[in-house]
Structures are given as C-alpha cells and as structure tokens.
Motif scaffolding. Structure first.
Motif, mmCIF file in Angstrom:
data_model
loop_
_atom_site.group_PDB
_atom_site.id
_atom_site.type_symbol
_atom_site.label_atom_id
_atom_site.label_comp_id
_atom_site.label_asym_id
_atom_site.label_seq_id
_atom_site.Cartn_x
_atom_site.Cartn_y
_atom_site.Cartn_z
ATOM 1 N N PHE A 149 26.829 -52.107 -11.439
ATOM 2 C CA PHE A 149 26.730 -53.266 -12.317
ATOM 3 C C PHE A 149 25.436 -53.169 -13.124
ATOM 4 C CE2 PHE A 149 29.023 -54.617 -8.476
ATOM 5 C CZ PHE A 149 30.220 -55.031 -9.059
ATOM 6 N N PRO A 150 25.534 -53.249 -14.467
ATOM 7 C CA PRO A 150 24.320 -53.219 -15.285
ATOM 8 C C PRO A 150 23.567 -54.547 -15.188
ATOM 9 C CG PRO A 150 26.240 -53.560 -16.672
ATOM 10 C CD PRO A 150 26.745 -53.357 -15.263
ATOM 11 N N VAL A 151 22.252 -54.480 -15.312
ATOM 12 C CA VAL A 151 21.399 -55.677 -15.324
ATOM 13 C C VAL A 151 20.447 -55.540 -16.505
ATOM 14 C CG1 VAL A 151 19.793 -57.132 -14.042
ATOM 15 C CG2 VAL A 151 21.453 -55.710 -12.796
ATOM 16 N N ARG A 152 20.555 -56.456 -17.436
ATOM 17 C CA ARG A 152 19.687 -56.467 -18.610
ATOM 18 C C ARG A 152 18.828 -57.737 -18.566
ATOM 19 N NH1 ARG A 152 22.184 -52.508 -18.145
ATOM 20 N NH2 ARG A 152 23.462 -51.386 -19.612
ATOM 21 N N ARG A 153 17.771 -57.752 -19.331
ATOM 22 C CA ARG A 153 16.918 -58.944 -19.392
ATOM 23 C C ARG A 153 17.727 -60.169 -19.810
ATOM 24 N NH1 ARG A 153 11.135 -57.944 -20.162
ATOM 25 N NH2 ARG A 153 10.708 -56.286 -18.672
ATOM 26 N N LEU A 154 18.663 -59.989 -20.730
ATOM 27 C CA LEU A 154 19.488 -61.106 -21.174
ATOM 28 C C LEU A 154 20.284 -61.702 -20.012
ATOM 29 C CD1 LEU A 154 20.494 -62.952 -23.395
ATOM 30 C CD2 LEU A 154 22.216 -61.210 -23.968
ATOM 31 N N ASP A 155 20.744 -60.854 -19.089
ATOM 32 C CA ASP A 155 21.457 -61.344 -17.898
ATOM 33 C C ASP A 155 20.553 -62.252 -17.074
ATOM 34 O OD1 ASP A 155 23.787 -59.774 -18.469
ATOM 35 O OD2 ASP A 155 22.783 -58.039 -17.566
ATOM 36 N N LEU A 156 19.278 -61.878 -16.956
ATOM 37 C CA LEU A 156 18.328 -62.672 -16.179
ATOM 38 C C LEU A 156 18.045 -64.012 -16.845
ATOM 39 C CD1 LEU A 156 15.795 -59.921 -15.058
ATOM 40 C CD2 LEU A 156 17.929 -60.658 -13.959
ATOM 41 N N ILE A 157 17.969 -64.001 -18.165
ATOM 42 C CA ILE A 157 17.738 -65.254 -18.892
ATOM 43 C C ILE A 157 18.943 -66.183 -18.715
ATOM 44 C CG2 ILE A 157 17.462 -66.250 -21.203
ATOM 45 C CD1 ILE A 157 15.849 -63.599 -21.836
ATOM 46 N N ARG A 158 20.128 -65.627 -18.836
ATOM 47 C CA ARG A 158 21.336 -66.434 -18.633
ATOM 48 C C ARG A 158 21.380 -66.980 -17.208
ATOM 49 N NH1 ARG A 158 25.201 -62.225 -21.770
ATOM 50 N NH2 ARG A 158 25.045 -63.171 -23.829
ATOM 51 N N TYR A 159 21.041 -66.135 -16.236
ATOM 52 C CA TYR A 159 21.054 -66.576 -14.840
ATOM 53 C C TYR A 159 20.013 -67.673 -14.614
ATOM 54 C CZ TYR A 159 21.208 -66.688 -9.834
ATOM 55 O OH TYR A 159 21.330 -67.138 -8.537
ATOM 56 N N ALA A 160 18.852 -67.536 -15.213
ATOM 57 C CA ALA A 160 17.809 -68.567 -15.077
ATOM 58 C C ALA A 160 18.333 -69.900 -15.584
ATOM 59 C CB ALA A 160 16.549 -68.157 -15.833
ATOM 60 N N GLY A 161 19.012 -69.881 -16.723
ATOM 61 C CA GLY A 161 19.568 -71.114 -17.266
ATOM 62 C C GLY A 161 20.626 -71.722 -16.365
ATOM 63 N N ALA A 162 21.464 -70.885 -15.781
ATOM 64 C CA ALA A 162 22.535 -71.386 -14.914
ATOM 65 C C ALA A 162 21.992 -71.886 -13.578
ATOM 66 C CB ALA A 162 23.570 -70.294 -14.682
ATOM 67 N N SER A 163 20.973 -71.210 -13.048
ATOM 68 C CA SER A 163 20.465 -71.540 -11.714
ATOM 69 C C SER A 163 19.304 -72.525 -11.735
ATOM 70 C CB SER A 163 20.002 -70.265 -11.002
ATOM 71 O OG SER A 163 18.839 -69.740 -11.634
ATOM 72 N N GLY A 164 18.629 -72.610 -12.868
ATOM 73 C CA GLY A 164 17.434 -73.448 -12.947
ATOM 74 C C GLY A 164 16.186 -72.751 -12.425
ATOM 75 N N ASP A 165 16.280 -71.459 -12.107
ATOM 76 C CA ASP A 165 15.139 -70.704 -11.591
ATOM 77 C C ASP A 165 14.443 -69.992 -12.754
ATOM 78 O OD1 ASP A 165 13.300 -68.978 -10.435
ATOM 79 O OD2 ASP A 165 14.704 -68.146 -8.969
#
Length: 140
Positions: free
Chosen positions: A19-35
């Motif tokens: 599974f690829p992980v890009r910075r954009l994935d982390l930003i999206r995850y932060a928004g979804a999780s609140g972290d």
C-alpha cells in the motif's frame, strides 16, 4: 471469491499486498481522525523531536494492515478483534514516491465459531513496523 471458513486451514497464507503512503494520505487521515500532531505533516517539527522525517499515524498504519484482511474477505466488517505493537515508524518523505507498507498474513488458528486468527506482518523501508500483530477475522 471470498474465503469460506470450511476452505481455510491453519497455515493458509494471505498474499502480500503493498500500500502506498503519501503525505496527502496523512493530511486526509488527520482530517478524518482529528489527529493533527505536527509529526505527521511538518517535516521541520518532526526532525526537531528526533524523527528522521514525517511519520504516518500509528492508526493509519494499523488500518492499512487491516485492509489486507478486509480485501481478502471482501467484507469491511470482518475484523472481530485486532491488536498490534508498533515496532518502527513509517517514514513518509515529501517526494513523488512517499513510502510503502507491505502487509502479509498467515492463518494461525481456526475457531469453531466461523472465525480464524491471523498473524500479520507489516514492513516499510526495510523495517518491521508492526510486531505481534494479530486479528480475529470472521469468514463466510
């Protein structure tokens, strides 16, 4: 086709997936999780606290590993129980490639209630990122 409990045996290998992980994935995850911890999006801050670069959220890493199971079964609700120990971070550079998490699994136990226990492996950048990772999965 989804694996059926009757057809799965102890030792069954779940093929590895990457599974690829890009910075954009982390930003999206932060928004979804609140972290919004800056170690997950700010390289300068991550380095200032001793990290090599921005790192993926631990729960994001766990989710990618669980995705192997939900894709294998075809059921997004198949995971009954799940536990991991984080052993190394997933370092995500700010480039065109990012990082990758490679996940595989092996059925370790078959239960009478239609579930199996799966031991998962997860690696990124040559390091084992999840240790003692096990999940109980409900099969059809």
């Amino acid at each position: 086709m989804s694996p059926r409990h009757a057809d799965v045996e102890v030792g069954t290998e779940i093929p590895e997936r990457t599974f690829p992980v890009r910075r954009l994935d982390l930003i999206r995850y932060a928004g979804a999780s609140g972290d919004f911890n800056p170690i997950h999006w700010n390289e300068r801050f991550a380095r200032s606290v001793g990290l090599p670069d921005v790192i993926a959220h631990g729960m994001f890493t766990m989710a990618e590993a669980a995705r192997l199971l939900t894709d294998w079964t075809g059921d997004p609700g198949c995971v009954v129980d799940y536990a991991v120990r984080f052993s190394a971070p997933v370092v995500v550079p700010d480039d065109d490639e990012g990082a990758e998490i490679t996940v595989g699994g092996t059925v370790k136990k078959k239960h009478d209630d239609g579930t199996v226990t799966v031991a998962l492996t997860a690696r990124s950048g040559g390091a084992k990122v999840l240790a003692r990772s096990t999940a109980v999965v409900r099969l059809a």
